[in-house]
Design a protein around this motif. Structure first.
Motif, PDB file in Angstrom:
ATOM      1  N   THR A 156       0.831  -1.026  -0.045  1.00  0.00           N
ATOM      2  CA  THR A 156      -0.012   0.076  -0.144  1.00  0.00           C
ATOM      3  C   THR A 156       0.823   1.486  -0.091  1.00  0.00           C
ATOM      4  N   TYR A 157       2.163   1.152  -0.102  1.00  0.00           N
ATOM      5  CA  TYR A 157       3.029   2.251  -0.127  1.00  0.00           C
ATOM      6  C   TYR A 157       3.296   2.834  -1.463  1.00  0.00           C
ATOM      7  N   GLU A 158       3.409   4.076  -1.837  1.00  0.00           N
ATOM      8  CA  GLU A 158       3.650   4.761  -3.056  1.00  0.00           C
ATOM      9  C   GLU A 158       5.185   4.670  -3.301  1.00  0.00           C
ATOM     10  N   ASN A 159       5.706   4.935  -4.678  1.00  0.00           N
ATOM     11  CA  ASN A 159       7.099   4.926  -4.788  1.00  0.00           C
ATOM     12  C   ASN A 159       7.619   6.065  -4.124  1.00  0.00           C
ATOM     13  N   ASN A 160       7.155   7.185  -4.047  1.00  0.00           N
ATOM     14  CA  ASN A 160       7.798   8.220  -3.325  1.00  0.00           C
ATOM     15  C   ASN A 160       7.269   8.143  -1.696  1.00  0.00           C
ATOM     16  N   ILE A 161       7.721   7.751  -1.042  1.00  0.00           N
ATOM     17  CA  ILE A 161       7.108   7.019   0.234  1.00  0.00           C
ATOM     18  C   ILE A 161       7.341   8.620   1.325  1.00  0.00           C
ATOM     19  N   GLN A 162       6.366   8.863   1.812  1.00  0.00           N
ATOM     20  CA  GLN A 162       5.964  10.333   2.577  1.00  0.00           C
ATOM     21  C   GLN A 162       5.975   9.937   4.060  1.00  0.00           C
ATOM     22  N   ILE A 163       6.757  10.849   4.659  1.00  0.00           N
ATOM     23  CA  ILE A 163       6.946  10.674   6.039  1.00  0.00           C
ATOM     24  C   ILE A 163       5.554  11.135   6.922  1.00  0.00           C
ATOM     25  N   SER A 164       5.413  10.429   7.906  1.00  0.00           N
ATOM     26  CA  SER A 164       4.164  10.824   8.690  1.00  0.00           C
ATOM     27  C   SER A 164       4.146  12.195   9.367  1.00  0.00           C
ATOM     28  N   ASP A 165       2.955  12.494   9.843  1.00  0.00           N
ATOM     29  CA  ASP A 165       3.106  13.895  10.846  1.00  0.00           C
ATOM     30  C   ASP A 165       3.988  13.461  11.995  1.00  0.00           C
ATOM     31  N   ASP A 166       3.821  12.283  12.577  1.00  0.00           N
ATOM     32  CA  ASP A 166       4.603  11.935  13.819  1.00  0.00           C
ATOM     33  C   ASP A 166       6.047  11.888  13.416  1.00  0.00           C
ATOM     34  N   GLY A 167       6.662  11.363  12.465  1.00  0.00           N
ATOM     35  CA  GLY A 167       7.891  11.114  11.845  1.00  0.00           C
ATOM     36  C   GLY A 167       8.424  12.650  11.494  1.00  0.00           C
ATOM     37  N   ALA A 168       7.564  13.380  10.980  1.00  0.00           N
ATOM     38  CA  ALA A 168       7.982  14.828  10.491  1.00  0.00           C
ATOM     39  C   ALA A 168       8.403  15.545  11.710  1.00  0.00           C
ATOM     40  N   SER A 169       7.512  15.631  12.813  1.00  0.00           N
ATOM     41  CA  SER A 169       7.828  16.173  14.044  1.00  0.00           C
ATOM     42  C   SER A 169       8.968  15.746  14.762  1.00  0.00           C
ATOM     43  N   ARG A 170       9.256  14.425  14.762  1.00  0.00           N
ATOM     44  CA  ARG A 170      10.506  14.146  15.334  1.00  0.00           C
ATOM     45  C   ARG A 170      11.711  14.538  14.306  1.00  0.00           C
ATOM     46  N   VAL A 171      11.673  14.394  13.195  1.00  0.00           N
ATOM     47  CA  VAL A 171      12.827  15.135  12.404  1.00  0.00           C
ATOM     48  C   VAL A 171      12.952  16.429  12.721  1.00  0.00           C
ATOM     49  N   GLN A 172      11.767  17.194  12.708  1.00  0.00           N
ATOM     50  CA  GLN A 172      11.741  18.740  12.838  1.00  0.00           C
ATOM     51  C   GLN A 172      12.638  18.914  14.346  1.00  0.00           C
ATOM     52  N   ALA A 173      12.216  18.401  15.070  1.00  0.00           N
ATOM     53  CA  ALA A 173      12.901  18.410  16.665  1.00  0.00           C
ATOM     54  C   ALA A 173      14.373  18.129  16.409  1.00  0.00           C
ATOM     55  N   ASN A 174      14.485  17.245  15.865  1.00  0.00           N
ATOM     56  CA  ASN A 174      15.940  16.838  15.765  1.00  0.00           C
ATOM     57  C   ASN A 174      16.946  17.842  14.912  1.00  0.00           C
ATOM     58  N   CYS A 175      16.272  18.265  13.769  1.00  0.00           N
ATOM     59  CA  CYS A 175      16.827  19.424  13.202  1.00  0.00           C
ATOM     60  C   CYS A 175      17.271  20.727  13.952  1.00  0.00           C
ATOM     61  N   ILE A 176      16.218  21.072  15.053  1.00  0.00           N
ATOM     62  CA  ILE A 176      16.585  22.110  15.692  1.00  0.00           C
ATOM     63  C   ILE A 176      17.596  21.717  16.830  1.00  0.00           C
ATOM     64  N   ARG A 177      17.499  20.433  17.230  1.00  0.00           N
ATOM     65  CA  ARG A 177      18.498  20.048  18.347  1.00  0.00           C
ATOM     66  C   ARG A 177      19.685  20.009  17.753  1.00  0.00           C
ATOM     67  N   CYS A 178      20.054  19.630  16.531  1.00  0.00           N
ATOM     68  CA  CYS A 178      21.388  19.758  16.142  1.00  0.00           C
ATOM     69  C   CYS A 178      21.888  20.921  15.677  1.00  0.00           C
ATOM     70  N   HIS A 179      21.008  21.639  15.040  1.00  0.00           N
ATOM     71  CA  HIS A 179      21.433  22.917  14.368  1.00  0.00           C
ATOM     72  C   HIS A 179      21.273  24.391  15.209  1.00  0.00           C
ATOM     73  N   THR A 180      20.628  24.476  16.096  1.00  0.00           N
ATOM     74  CA  THR A 180      20.283  25.833  16.662  1.00  0.00           C
ATOM     75  C   THR A 180      21.667  26.289  17.358  1.00  0.00           C
ATOM     76  N   SER A 181      22.524  25.577  17.753  1.00  0.00           N
ATOM     77  CA  SER A 181      23.580  26.231  18.688  1.00  0.00           C
ATOM     78  C   SER A 181      25.040  26.169  17.770  1.00  0.00           C
ATOM     79  N   GLU A 182      24.884  25.353  16.681  1.00  0.00           N
ATOM     80  CA  GLU A 182      26.171  25.149  15.834  1.00  0.00           C
ATOM     81  C   GLU A 182      26.357  26.088  14.664  1.00  0.00           C
ATOM     82  N   SER A 183      25.164  26.755  14.173  1.00  0.00           N
ATOM     83  CA  SER A 183      25.291  27.299  12.850  1.00  0.00           C
ATOM     84  C   SER A 183      25.335  28.897  13.143  1.00  0.00           C
ATOM     85  N   ALA A 184      26.453  29.371  12.624  1.00  0.00           N
ATOM     86  CA  ALA A 184      26.468  30.741  12.927  1.00  0.00           C
ATOM     87  C   ALA A 184      25.544  31.671  12.150  1.00  0.00           C
TER      88      ALA A 184
END
Length: 177
Positions: free
Chosen positions: A99-127
């Protein structure tokens, strides 16, 4: 012991041995135990993830983040394995029922986790992020947490421009070592 009882006992033991053998074979054939690890190659046990793995392998994130660093909660072991179990169940159902598509889409829960991890890794590191925090990445309006996602601007990080099963170059050439 009477003959009928012996047949029932032997039949039960034989059935349990067959069931146990089938379970052990399923664990082995599906590489089930690899999903407990943090190895990105565990994600390509299913061929549908080859394009995600191939694009990540050629990305700027390859040397600094594994799949689990972006896609699972960090710091909370219970939340991590709960998310792994839910995602694993959803993936196995989708792959089994096709039932999956050829271009797999991330779930809302998964997107929230990725977003939180982007912020966690990059907030203090990027000038650059620090310099632009008041313009684009202000936490005051909540846009990073509830609306605007990092990948809306950073579209091609870390999986590149093309993420479909049929259009990612070399996606079938991923080899497990």
């Amino acid at each position: 012991m009477e003959k009928n009882k012996k047949i029932v006992v032997y039949g039960t033991v034989l059935s349990l041995l067959i069931a146990a053998s089938l379970f052990v074979y399923t664990v082995y054939a599906s590489n089930m135990l690899s999903y407990l690890s943090s190895d990105p190659k565990a994600c390509i046990n299913c061929h549908t993830m080859n394009s995600a793995y191939a694009t990540w392998q050629r990305s700027s994130h390859r040397n600094v983040a594994k799949c689990v660093d972006c896609h699972l909660p960090v710091g909370d072991v219970v939340a991590k394995y709960k998310s792994k179990a839910i995602d694993g169940w959803n993936h196995s159902v989708a792959f089994t029922l096709n039932t999956y598509e050829n271009n797999i889409q991330i779930s809302d829960d998964g997107a929230s986790r990725v977003q939180a991890n982007c912020i966690r890794c990059h907030t203090s590191e990027s000038a650059t992020l620090k310099l632009n925090a008041d313009k684009y990445h202000s936490g005051k309006d909540g846009s990073l947490e509830t609306g605007r996602k990092c990948w809306e601007c950073h579209k091609y990080v870390p999986h590149g421009k093309v993420r479909s099963l049929i259009s990612t170059p070399y996606n079938l050439g991923v080899k497990k070592k």
